[in-house]
Design a protein around this motif. Structure first.
Motif, PDB file in Angstrom:
ATOM      1  N   GLU A 115      28.883  48.191  76.072  1.00 48.18           N
ATOM      2  CA  GLU A 115      28.904  48.703  76.211  1.00 48.18           C
ATOM      3  C   GLU A 115      27.792  48.093  77.950  1.00 48.18           C
ATOM      4  OE1 GLU A 115      26.924  52.284  76.813  1.00 48.18           O
ATOM      5  OE2 GLU A 115      28.409  51.392  75.712  1.00 48.18           O
ATOM      6  N   ASN A 116      28.042  46.868  77.685  1.00 51.05           N
ATOM      7  CA  ASN A 116      27.113  45.435  79.074  1.00 51.05           C
ATOM      8  C   ASN A 116      28.560  46.877  80.260  1.00 51.05           C
ATOM      9  OD1 ASN A 116      25.839  43.993  80.792  1.00 51.05           O
ATOM     10  ND2 ASN A 116      27.266  42.872  80.718  1.00 51.05           N
ATOM     11  N   TYR A 117      29.818  46.270  79.694  1.00 49.77           N
ATOM     12  CA  TYR A 117      31.046  46.098  80.983  1.00 49.77           C
ATOM     13  C   TYR A 117      30.369  47.529  81.658  1.00 49.77           C
ATOM     14  CZ  TYR A 117      35.098  45.644  83.077  1.00 49.77           C
ATOM     15  OH  TYR A 117      36.164  44.975  84.671  1.00 49.77           O
ATOM     16  N   PRO A 151      34.917  54.782  82.921  1.00 46.95           N
ATOM     17  CA  PRO A 151      34.452  55.897  82.453  1.00 46.95           C
ATOM     18  C   PRO A 151      34.712  56.226  81.318  1.00 46.95           C
ATOM     19  CG  PRO A 151      36.157  55.933  83.890  1.00 46.95           C
ATOM     20  CD  PRO A 151      35.625  54.524  84.423  1.00 46.95           C
ATOM     21  N   VAL A 152      34.023  57.033  80.241  1.00 46.42           N
ATOM     22  CA  VAL A 152      34.137  56.847  79.476  1.00 46.42           C
ATOM     23  C   VAL A 152      33.431  57.991  78.535  1.00 46.42           C
ATOM     24  CG1 VAL A 152      33.758  54.436  78.302  1.00 46.42           C
ATOM     25  CG2 VAL A 152      31.622  55.948  78.451  1.00 46.42           C
ATOM     26  N   ASN A 153      33.581  58.754  78.042  1.00 47.00           N
ATOM     27  CA  ASN A 153      33.483  59.841  76.716  1.00 47.00           C
ATOM     28  C   ASN A 153      32.440  59.644  75.976  1.00 47.00           C
ATOM     29  OD1 ASN A 153      35.241  61.662  78.830  1.00 47.00           O
ATOM     30  ND2 ASN A 153      36.442  61.410  77.034  1.00 47.00           N
ATOM     31  N   ASP A 154      31.171  60.412  75.828  1.00 45.88           N
ATOM     32  CA  ASP A 154      30.352  59.762  74.692  1.00 45.88           C
ATOM     33  C   ASP A 154      31.196  60.329  73.702  1.00 45.88           C
ATOM     34  OD1 ASP A 154      28.374  60.457  76.750  1.00 45.88           O
ATOM     35  OD2 ASP A 154      27.438  62.426  76.796  1.00 45.88           O
ATOM     36  N   ARG A 189      36.437  53.213  73.953  1.00 48.42           N
ATOM     37  CA  ARG A 189      36.088  52.147  74.842  1.00 48.42           C
ATOM     38  C   ARG A 189      36.077  51.092  74.267  1.00 48.42           C
ATOM     39  NH1 ARG A 189      29.918  53.567  75.428  1.00 48.42           N
ATOM     40  NH2 ARG A 189      30.101  55.945  74.543  1.00 48.42           N
ATOM     41  N   LEU A 190      37.334  50.719  74.071  1.00 50.49           N
ATOM     42  CA  LEU A 190      37.155  48.629  74.049  1.00 50.49           C
ATOM     43  C   LEU A 190      39.111  48.843  74.437  1.00 50.49           C
ATOM     44  CD1 LEU A 190      37.731  45.537  73.660  1.00 50.49           C
ATOM     45  CD2 LEU A 190      38.795  46.516  71.602  1.00 50.49           C
ATOM     46  N   ILE A 191      39.474  49.354  74.941  1.00 49.44           N
ATOM     47  CA  ILE A 191      40.781  50.243  75.304  1.00 49.44           C
ATOM     48  C   ILE A 191      40.372  50.690  77.082  1.00 49.44           C
ATOM     49  CG2 ILE A 191      43.104  51.737  75.037  1.00 49.44           C
ATOM     50  CD1 ILE A 191      43.339  51.905  72.482  1.00 49.44           C
ATOM     51  N   LYS A 192      40.180  51.807  76.934  1.00 45.90           N
ATOM     52  CA  LYS A 192      38.980  51.944  78.223  1.00 45.90           C
ATOM     53  C   LYS A 192      38.975  50.651  79.526  1.00 45.90           C
ATOM     54  CE  LYS A 192      38.604  56.920  77.601  1.00 45.90           C
ATOM     55  NZ  LYS A 192      37.508  57.833  78.089  1.00 45.90           N
ATOM     56  N   VAL A 193      38.113  50.063  78.713  1.00 46.55           N
ATOM     57  CA  VAL A 193      37.392  48.513  79.471  1.00 46.55           C
ATOM     58  C   VAL A 193      39.288  47.309  79.204  1.00 46.55           C
ATOM     59  CG1 VAL A 193      36.248  46.594  78.631  1.00 46.55           C
ATOM     60  CG2 VAL A 193      35.011  48.645  78.061  1.00 46.55           C
ATOM     61  N   LEU A 207      39.831  37.907  70.767  1.00 46.72           N
ATOM     62  CA  LEU A 207      38.489  38.618  71.349  1.00 46.72           C
ATOM     63  C   LEU A 207      37.755  38.038  72.846  1.00 46.72           C
ATOM     64  CD1 LEU A 207      37.836  41.510  68.312  1.00 46.72           C
ATOM     65  CD2 LEU A 207      39.990  41.793  71.135  1.00 46.72           C
ATOM     66  N   ALA A 208      37.182  36.434  72.302  1.00 47.15           N
ATOM     67  CA  ALA A 208      36.996  35.591  73.319  1.00 47.15           C
ATOM     68  C   ALA A 208      36.851  35.474  74.097  1.00 47.15           C
ATOM     69  CB  ALA A 208      36.672  34.625  72.429  1.00 47.15           C
ATOM     70  N   ASN A 209      37.835  36.217  75.031  1.00 46.17           N
ATOM     71  CA  ASN A 209      37.980  35.806  77.014  1.00 46.17           C
ATOM     72  C   ASN A 209      37.618  37.435  76.872  1.00 46.17           C
ATOM     73  OD1 ASN A 209      38.665  34.541  79.142  1.00 46.17           O
ATOM     74  ND2 ASN A 209      40.828  36.366  78.909  1.00 46.17           N
ATOM     75  N   VAL A 210      37.920  38.671  76.244  1.00 47.31           N
ATOM     76  CA  VAL A 210      37.542  39.768  76.663  1.00 47.31           C
ATOM     77  C   VAL A 210      36.235  39.815  76.055  1.00 47.31           C
ATOM     78  CG1 VAL A 210      37.306  42.171  76.131  1.00 47.31           C
ATOM     79  CG2 VAL A 210      39.391  40.925  75.919  1.00 47.31           C
ATOM     80  N   ILE A 211      35.770  39.518  75.579  1.00 50.59           N
ATOM     81  CA  ILE A 211      33.999  39.461  75.355  1.00 50.59           C
ATOM     82  C   ILE A 211      33.454  38.920  76.375  1.00 50.59           C
ATOM     83  CG2 ILE A 211      32.321  38.274  73.871  1.00 50.59           C
ATOM     84  CD1 ILE A 211      33.680  39.120  70.681  1.00 50.59           C
TER      85      ILE A 211
END
Length: 431
Positions: free
Chosen positions: A342-344, A351-354, A361-365, A421-425
């Motif tokens: 969410e921070n990113y 752009p994300v949808n509600d 969301r993770l894939i879009k990020v 997932l560490a690097n992406v986080i």
């Protein structure tokens, strides 16, 4: 030094007090004082009421129409809550301050005498020299090792190497100093107070030793730009007072093409996926994995808006043991992932949808990070599979950790998920 009577309502408890580092706002700073020092705060309040005054003037600096407190935050907090008990963090404390306020003899003061310093460098010099005992909370609380470290990280002051001196010496040797104008060294030390910020200029200071991490000529150009901006007051102390300010300035240099990039990395040095995120080199060699997040340096810096993220990170890195607290760890891991994503999204404007769920969301990020050149196609592939329930690292697994009565997390599985997932986080937290 100016002594001035300042209205209590105009005093602001410092959200970036070195006792706790950057927090989101004054409310969070007040809450921290009571979470960590409630007995001291109660004792101090009673002492102030008994004596009808405070014995040491708060040290403050003007900020707009208000005055931010740099020394005396506990005293000011007590006065503010005695004046308005409803600002206390919980009902019990509200009742306490109401009772103490009723004990005040005479009219409660509207204002308090303060030492006002407009020069923030002078404020740091004053703070650096003040050391007193606690006196059961009535006296000034002594900083512990972490608080001292926070002060050094914020200001760049330490008994070791002076980054500004090292940079100035190298610029002088290269005939790249900004003319006759002096470089504000304390401001430069503050800007480059932490390794992630130094790395963006192409150098490192480890074990008291200055060394270039990127091509020296490119790094010197970046350093010369910083020196010029400081000497010509294009960059002043107030611009880089907190983490967001430092990052904003360095981001502007990156946008201008001033900072070194991955192609300038010196041979033998790891190339980070992001200028601010250093992959932990010691993870694989760690003797024993006791916590979800290995106890190694990730190169993160924490702005006040990420205070909860920071607290969760520290619990997962230092406090919760994989073998003893797997259920608590699994839930907090999911929370940290969601908050980081969410921070990113907010900071990078993804752009994300509600109605988008965690996996979407993770894939879009992930796609946004790949477009920005911060992750490669292999890392994106791991994120894309996150929506598949048959994968080891998946949203379904995290959901089961939280909601399933029969799905028990194992330490090995949790550690594997973190490593994936560490690097992406980290990249999401540094947006």
């Amino acid at each position: 030094m100016i002594i001035k009577s300042v209205n209590i309502v105009d005093l602001v408890v410092n959200r970036a007090n070195d006792r706790h580092g950057e927090l989101e706002n004054e409310t969070a700073a007040i809450a921290w004082l009571f979470n960590e020092r409630e007995t001291h705060m109660r004792n101090l309040t009673k002492d102030i009421v008994d004596k009808g005054e405070i014995y040491e003037m708060p040290l403050v600096t003007p900020e707009g129409t208000k005055f931010v407190v740099f020394d005396g935050n506990r005293r000011v907090t007590c006065l503010k809550l005695l004046a308005n008990p409803r600002k206390a963090p919980n009902t019990e404390l509200q009742e306490f301050f109401t009772e103490q306020g009723a004990r005040w003899k005479g009219e409660f003061p509207v204002a308090v005498q303060c030492q006002v310093e407009a020069n923030r460098e002078r404020i740091d010099e004053i703070l650096f020299r003040r050391h007193t005992g606690t006196q059961s909370g009535v006296g000034q609380s002594t900083w512990d090792d972490r608080m001292k470290a926070t002060f050094v990280e914020r200001t760049g002051q330490s008994s070791g190497i002076s980054v500004a001196d090292e940079i100035e010496r190298r610029l002088k040797e290269a005939d790249m100093l900004p003319g006759a104008k002096k470089i504000p060294r304390s401001t430069m030390n503050r800007l480059l107070s932490a390794e992630p910020f130094r790395n963006r200029l192409g150098f490192s200071v480890t074990k008291g030793r200055f060394e270039f991490t990127h091509d020296e000529n490119v790094a010197l150009v970046a350093m010369a730009r910083v020196a010029n901006d400081l000497a010509n007051k294009k960059l002043v102390l107030g611009d880089i007072w907190d983490v967001d300010g430092k990052r904003k300035y360095l981001d502007s240099l990156e946008h201008d093409g001033v900072l070194p990039n991955a192609t300038h990395t010196l041979s033998g040095r790891p190339v980070s996926a992001s200028p601010l995120v250093a992959k932990p080199a010691a993870v694989a060699r760690q003797a024993k994995r006791n916590t979800l997040i290995p106890q190694t340096e990730y190169g993160l810096v924490w702005p006040g808006r990420l205070q909860r993220h920071h607290h969760i990170w520290e619990e997962l890195q230092f406090r919760l043991q994989l073998t003893e607290h797997p259920n608590a760890i699994s839930v907090l891991f999911r929370v940290l992932l969601e908050l980081s994503i969410e921070n990113y999204i907010v900071q990078a404007g993804v752009p994300v949808n509600d109605g988008d769920k965690l996996a979407a969301r993770l894939i879009k990020v992930g796609k946004h990070l790949q477009t920005a050149g911060k992750i490669d196609s292999k890392q994106l592939g791991v994120l894309t599979k996150f929506q598949q329930s048959d994968q080891l690292v998946s949203a379904d697994t995290l959901n089961r950790y939280v909601h399933s009565p029969n799905f028990a997390p194992s330490p090995e599985h949790l550690a594997s998920m973190w490593d994936s997932l560490a690097n992406v986080i980290c990249l999401c937290l540094q947006a």
